[in-house]
Design an enzyme around this catalytic site. Structure first.
Site, PDB file in Angstrom:
ATOM      1  CB  CYS A  42      -0.962  -0.069   1.191  1.00  0.00           C
ATOM      2  SG  CYS A  42      -1.098   1.358   2.237  1.00  0.00           S
ATOM      3  CB  CYS A  45       1.501   1.268   4.239  1.00  0.00           C
ATOM      4  SG  CYS A  45      -0.226   0.868   4.519  1.00  0.00           S
TER       5      CYS A  45
END
Ligand code: FAD
Length: 526
Positions: A42, A45
């Site tokens: 992600c 992230c």
């Protein structure tokens, strides 16, 4: 998995959890936990990981009461646990209270603001929301004390400092300072509120936050710091006499490979804002007579590294005199020899005998001043080696042409490259060399000029300091901490959005002065 695993590494000051370790870690733990469930694919992230690492660093000293962790839901072995804990989006932040039951799947933090200050304040609130029954084992009281409890303590003797932080009810500084000092003995911090008028009256406090200090001998005073910031308070309180880290838990010392470098000599008073030539000379003495002595002969790459080191010191050592003469003679001699292999004994003979005949020799013993340790085996040589290289980076900037025609002038960061090769080849602490090489491989390419060279070494040294804080090689009298401290350079420190930041310009100015030729002191007392 390769890239995924590397978003956070074992070197980060946080706990990397997995499918098998999550539940045992958080169940009935003596501390609370704040876990970021992320996914290494992600994008958000990945971007957020640097914030999370900075947060973990910022609250590293709180770990006995609340721990920061990560768990990567993109790793196959974690699929099940992420499902079990109902993780649907990344990142998801969950906290677990101390002494949580095995059935507790954590509480989601839904706050939109994930900046360091907000998450840190969330951590304080998590702690404070515990009850008397599940209070984290090592967490001191975070509630404010009242004048009824505090005023009777004025004038009383005690075996430690008591610190009263008086602040507005919604201020977090007091509680953060309490937690920052968690691992330190010899000091206890309590919080009081601006609404407590009898206290303000008795202590004559008019500005907030204010810090009031009750000394062990019964006297009490207002604490004056240049800036009323958490970092300034903490840095001052940690250096009070008798205050020291009570545990060596946060990291493991790796200095086993370094021998004791000190004798039991009488203590020499010194000034922390000076750099001492005795330390620089002792560094060279130790390096030439002890560190090098473990090599029977120098040849090939080792010989080249040693030659470069000698040339560097000969050209950049900031004060003339015997050291420079010795290094110049040594470098002329090394360069004039057509040999591919030089026995160590020949180098020693030159240092010991030939020098003495011409009246030029290095101090005949180790004499640490700014690098004295509170006991044998602490500080000494590694301290002096850092000092030497900091001095050389500053001197390289001050005398940009000094390395011309040495073969080193082509490198963009010659001091750091020589240091890197020296540490990797000769420095007795292998683990240190491995870490330093890793840092150099990751970051030295970006260093383009002498100014960045000074800054890189300063920054790298601070990273080592933070990794080693609380380790066995941490001298209680000289605790590893971000350097320079506010006491040495107040203008080097600032706060942005509640997070400590360096004022890079002022740090550079400070380094140029501190490690500059004019700040070198030949005597032990300044
Ligand atoms: P030191 O860290 O040695 O610092 C010496 C002096 O430099 C301080 O007293 C201060 O005046 C000044 N100073 C401190 N921070 C800075 C800064 N950021 N910039 C400029 N000046 C500063 N030990 C390990 O256990 N593990 C390691 O991986 C490790 N790696 C090392 C790598 C290198 C290259 C070197 C030279 C040493 C390493 N050491 C390591 C040793 C460790 O860093 C210390 O040198 C040692 O523990 C002695 O600490 P000290 O308190 O004397 O302070």
């Amino acid at each position: 998995v390769g890239v995924a695993a590397r978003l956070y590494t074992e070197d980060d000051p946080l706990v990397i959890l997995s499918g098998s370790s999550l539940q045992p870690a958080v169940t009935n733990s003596s501390s609370a936990w704040l876990v970021q469930f992320y996914s290494s694919w992600c994008g958000h992230c990945i971007q957020y990981s640097s914030t999370w690492k900075t947060l973990a660093q910022d609250v590293q000293d709180w770990q006995r009461v609340i721990r920061v962790a990560v768990l990567d839901c993109a790793q196959e072995q974690n699929f099940d646990v992420c499902k079990e804990f109902s993780i649907k989006f990344y990142p998801t932040f969950k906290y677990f209270r101390a002494h949580a039951a095995a059935t507790d799947k954590g509480t989601i933090y839904r706050g939109a603001d994930r900046q360091i200050q907000s998450v840190r304040q969330l951590m304080v609130n998590i702690l404070q929301n515990h009850t008397r029954l599940d209070w984290p084992d090592h967490c001191p009281p975070l509630e404010p004390y009242s004048s009824v409890e505090l005023l009777p303590l004025l004038g009383r003797r005690s075996d430690h400092f008591l610190v009263i932080i008086v602040e507005e009810p919604d201020s977090f500084v007091g509680r953060e300072v309490i937690l920052d000092l968690l691992q330190f003995s010899g000091v206890e911090v309590r919080r009081a509120l601006t609404s407590d008028l009898p206290l303000l009256d008795a202590l004559k406090i008019t500005t907030f936050p204010s810090v009031y200090l009750l000394h062990p001998n019964g006297t009490h005073t207002h604490l004056h710091v240049e800036k009323c910031l958490r970092f300034f308070f903490v840095s001052f309180l940690r250096t009070l006499p008798g205050v020291q880290r009570s545990s060596s838990s946060s990291s493991v010392a790796q200095m086993g490979a370094l021998p004791d470098t000190q004798s039991t000599e009488p203590w020499r008073d010194f000034n922390r804002s000076k750099v001492y030539t005795a330390d620089l000379e002792s560094a060279l003495h130790y390096l030439l007579r002890v560190e090098l002595a473990t090599h029977n002969a120098l040849e090939g790459e080792e010989l080249k590294v040693f030659k470069d080191f000698v040339i560097l010191v000969a050209k950049l050592y900031p004060v003339g005199g015997s050291v420079v003469k010795l290094m110049e003679t040594l470098s002329d001699w090394l360069l004039s020899l057509p040999l591919q292999r030089i026995p160590y004994q020949a180098i020693l003979d030159l240092v010991d005998n030939k020098m003495r005949i011409s009246g030029v020799f290095l101090g005949a013993e180790l004499r640490w001043v700014g690098c004295q340790g509170s006991r044998v085996g602490l500080r000494g040589y590694p301290c002096s080696l850092w000092t030497l290289f900091h001095v050389l980076t500053v001197q390289h900037e001050a005398t940009p042409t000094a390395l011309e025609n040495t073969g080193l002038e082509g490198e963009s960061a010659p001091v750091l490259q020589v240091m890197r090769r020296y540490i990797g080849t000769f420095f007795g602490c292998e683990e240190c060399g491995r870490h330093f090489e890793q840092a150099a491989a990751d970051g030295l390419d970006a260093v383009q000029d002498p100014e960045q060279q000074i800054q890189w070494l300063w920054n790298q040294h601070n990273m080592v300091n933070s990794r080693l804080a609380g380790s066995l090689s941490d001298d209680p009298l000289f605790p590893k901490a971000p350097w320079p401290s506010p006491a040495l350079c107040a203008s080097c420190h600032e706060e942005t959005n509640g997070v400590h930041v360096w004022n890079q310009d002022n740090v550079l100015r400070f380094l140029r002065h501190h490690y500059g030729a004019s700040n070198l002191s030949p005597r032990s007392r300044s």
